[in-house]
Scaffold this motif. Structure first.
Motif, PDB file in Angstrom:
ATOM      1  N   PRO A  58     -12.927 -23.278  55.581  1.00  0.00           N
ATOM      2  CA  PRO A  58     -13.359 -23.255  56.988  1.00  0.00           C
ATOM      3  C   PRO A  58     -14.776 -22.756  57.199  1.00  0.00           C
ATOM      4  O   PRO A  58     -15.448 -23.201  58.139  1.00  0.00           O
ATOM      5  N   ILE A 113     -13.739 -28.921  70.292  1.00  0.00           N
ATOM      6  CA  ILE A 113     -12.869 -28.634  69.137  1.00  0.00           C
ATOM      7  C   ILE A 113     -13.588 -27.720  68.144  1.00  0.00           C
ATOM      8  O   ILE A 113     -12.981 -26.794  67.582  1.00  0.00           O
ATOM      9  N   ALA A 114     -14.893 -27.966  67.931  1.00  0.00           N
ATOM     10  CA  ALA A 114     -15.677 -27.130  67.010  1.00  0.00           C
ATOM     11  C   ALA A 114     -15.724 -25.682  67.485  1.00  0.00           C
ATOM     12  O   ALA A 114     -15.653 -24.748  66.679  1.00  0.00           O
ATOM     13  N   PHE A 117     -12.327 -24.141  66.864  1.00  0.00           N
ATOM     14  CA  PHE A 117     -12.187 -23.956  65.413  1.00  0.00           C
ATOM     15  C   PHE A 117     -12.979 -22.731  64.955  1.00  0.00           C
ATOM     16  O   PHE A 117     -12.480 -21.903  64.180  1.00  0.00           O
ATOM     17  N   SER A 118     -14.218 -22.617  65.444  1.00  0.00           N
ATOM     18  CA  SER A 118     -15.057 -21.485  65.070  1.00  0.00           C
ATOM     19  C   SER A 118     -14.522 -20.176  65.622  1.00  0.00           C
ATOM     20  O   SER A 118     -14.702 -19.123  65.009  1.00  0.00           O
ATOM     21  N   ASN A 120     -11.216 -19.469  66.356  1.00  0.00           N
ATOM     22  CA  ASN A 120      -9.863 -19.100  65.948  1.00  0.00           C
ATOM     23  C   ASN A 120      -9.600 -19.284  64.452  1.00  0.00           C
ATOM     24  O   ASN A 120      -9.118 -18.363  63.784  1.00  0.00           O
ATOM     25  N   VAL A 121      -9.930 -20.454  63.927  1.00  0.00           N
ATOM     26  CA  VAL A 121      -9.593 -20.764  62.536  1.00  0.00           C
ATOM     27  C   VAL A 121     -10.497 -20.015  61.559  1.00  0.00           C
ATOM     28  O   VAL A 121     -10.014 -19.406  60.593  1.00  0.00           O
TER      29      VAL A 121
END
Length: 477
Positions: A58, A113-114, A117-118, A120-121
């Motif tokens: 990630p 989405i990015a 993602f940044s 949480n993931v």
């Protein structure tokens, strides 16, 4: 129009997916190369290697995603322009702006989405990755030591001739060099015939039990002439136990001196909460230090010195009230207090700089969540117009332009963060510097592409030279 939007979206997605997979694979290889010392020669099984890489993947996305959008945009619109498909669209009344409309919606969704993602993931993966690297040696302590070579394990360099047993915990032919606390090499050597590694997954302490060995230690006397009297100390042992603290192994930030670097493991809400606490603590420390210094040097509060002067007139030269012996004592005390205060200020200044750097790192981590989302949007509006202008698809010229633009973006971004960490620039400007600098380029390229203007107007460049040539060499009729 819907057919055209589907066609453009399909073409872009095909190129984007291909480019993303290729770049992701390249960056994964780079990750393996960076951490090869932790993977090679340590008998890691395949599931553990996959887990190691999965937790590190990630963190690659913020690099791969904007570059993939940029390259896919240049290649897609370069192909359309090279094959005169854009010209056909324009002749049918479809402008470049309209052709980019459906892809703009897709890039907007991709940016959202990015961000998630940044936010949480990546923090979750960073947390797992950091703890996994530390726990490799805890779950399988023998993995921390490689046969036939010195392995760096905490404050020790350990070499074993052979590992045996079910998990490789039984060691034979052990040589240990203990690192000096002063960084002047190893002054302690321990040799043992055999030993045993003992660990507990719930504890960060790795225990090394040595059997039948020798202990050598160089002794450095205070006086140089006494070195010949105390060359070294030697002892033997039947059993010797060394406890190694694994919590200090595999730190994530090699540039950080003393502050735990946890900013990459926090999301936006956690960063906000942490920053609020850090700011309050920093402000309290500064106020406490200033009050302590004032008390140390005897600065009175509430203008007591002025009131004292009013009640009793004091001469301008207060030392004239004392004898010469007392003057010397007073000056000596003042010099000593001044040196002590200066040392305290210098030490506190270093501590405050480190705390401010930690605060700046947390602020940069906060803005990074938004920068990656905007970077996708920015790279699309640089790549799509640029592809329409250069009219070249494939993997030739588009790759050159994409690499140059992305290197510029990444260099400015890294430079801005570095100077922001040292408080030479506000963290906001450091995080957004690359976006602010490249946004005018995106606007310029979009304007020139939508108005069918080339990348460089050669007439504007050559016109002054043509006028100069005509003046120097006027034509004769």
């Amino acid at each position: 129009m819907k057919i055209l939007d589907k066609y453009l979206l399909k073409t872009f997605l095909t190129t984007f997916t291909t480019v993303f997979v290729i770049l992701f694979f390249i960056f994964i290889l780079q990750t393996i190369w960076l951490f090869i010392s932790e993977l090679a020669g340590k008998d890691l099984d395949f599931p553990m290697i996959i887990k190691f890489l999965a937790f590190s993947m990630p963190r690659i996305i913020p690099l791969v995603l904007p570059l993939s959008v940029l390259l896919a945009s240049i290649m897609t619109f370069g192909d359309l322009s090279e094959n005169y498909e854009l010209a056909a669209m324009k002749s049918a009344g479809v402008s470049l702006k309209r052709a980019m409309q459906s892809l703009t919606v897709f890039i907007l969704l991709l940016s959202i989405i990015a961000f998630f993602f940044s936010n949480n993931v990546i923090p979750f993966a960073e947390y797992k990755f950091i703890n996994f690297r530390k726990n490799i040696a805890q779950a399988k302590p023998a993995l921390a030591i490689t046969e036939g070579q010195f392995s760096d394990v905490g404050f020790y360099n350990i070499k074993v001739n052979k590992k045996s047993g079910e998990n490789g915990n039984t060691l034979t032919g052990i040589t240990i060099h203990k690192k000096s606390n002063f960084g002047d090499g190893s002054k302690t050597v321990i040799k043992a015939k055999d030993g045993l590694l003992i660990s507990n997954e719930k504890s960060s302490i790795l225990q090394l039990v040595l059997n039948n060995g020798y202990y050598y230690e160089d002794i450095t006397p205070k006086k140089y002439e006494d070195r010949s009297k105390m060359p070294f100390a030697k002892s033997t042992f039947k059993k010797y136990i060394i406890n190694i603290d694994l919590s200090k192994l595999n730190k994530t930030d090699t540039n950080d001196e003393s502050i735990a670097n946890t900013n990459t493991m926090l999301n936006v809400s956690e960063l906000n909460y942490t920053l609020d606490s850090l700011h309050k603590t920093f402000k309290t420390d500064v106020i406490s230090f200033s009050e302590n210094i004032n008390q140390r040097i005897g600065i009175p509060k509430d203008n007591k010195l002025q009131s004292a002067k009013k009640n009793k007139k004091l001469p301008d030269n207060i030392l004239s009230l004392y004898t010469n012996d007392k003057k010397i004592k007073i000056l000596d005390i003042a010099i000593s207090n001044l040196a002590s205060t200066k040392y305290s200020i210098d030490a506190s200044n270093t501590e405050f700089r480190l705390k401010q750097k930690n605060i700046n790192n947390h602020i940069l981590a906060f803005y990074d969540k938004f920068v990656i989302a905007f970077a996708c949007f920015l790279m699309f509006f640089i790549g799509a117009p640029l592809g329409a202008i250069i009219r070249k698809g494939g993997l030739g010229l588009p790759i050159i332009f994409a690499v140059l633009i992305f290197i510029t973006f990444h260099f400015i971004n890294t430079f801005g963060k570095r100077i922001s960490q040292e408080n030479s620039l506000s963290p906001f400007m450091g995080a957004w510097m690359s976006s602010f600098i490249l946004t005018p380029l995106a606007v310029l390229l979009s304007y020139r592409a939508t108005n069918d203007i080339g990348l460089i107007n050669m007439d504007v460049i050559l016109a002054p030279f043509q006028k100069l040539v005509k003046k120097l060499f006027p034509s004769q009729k």
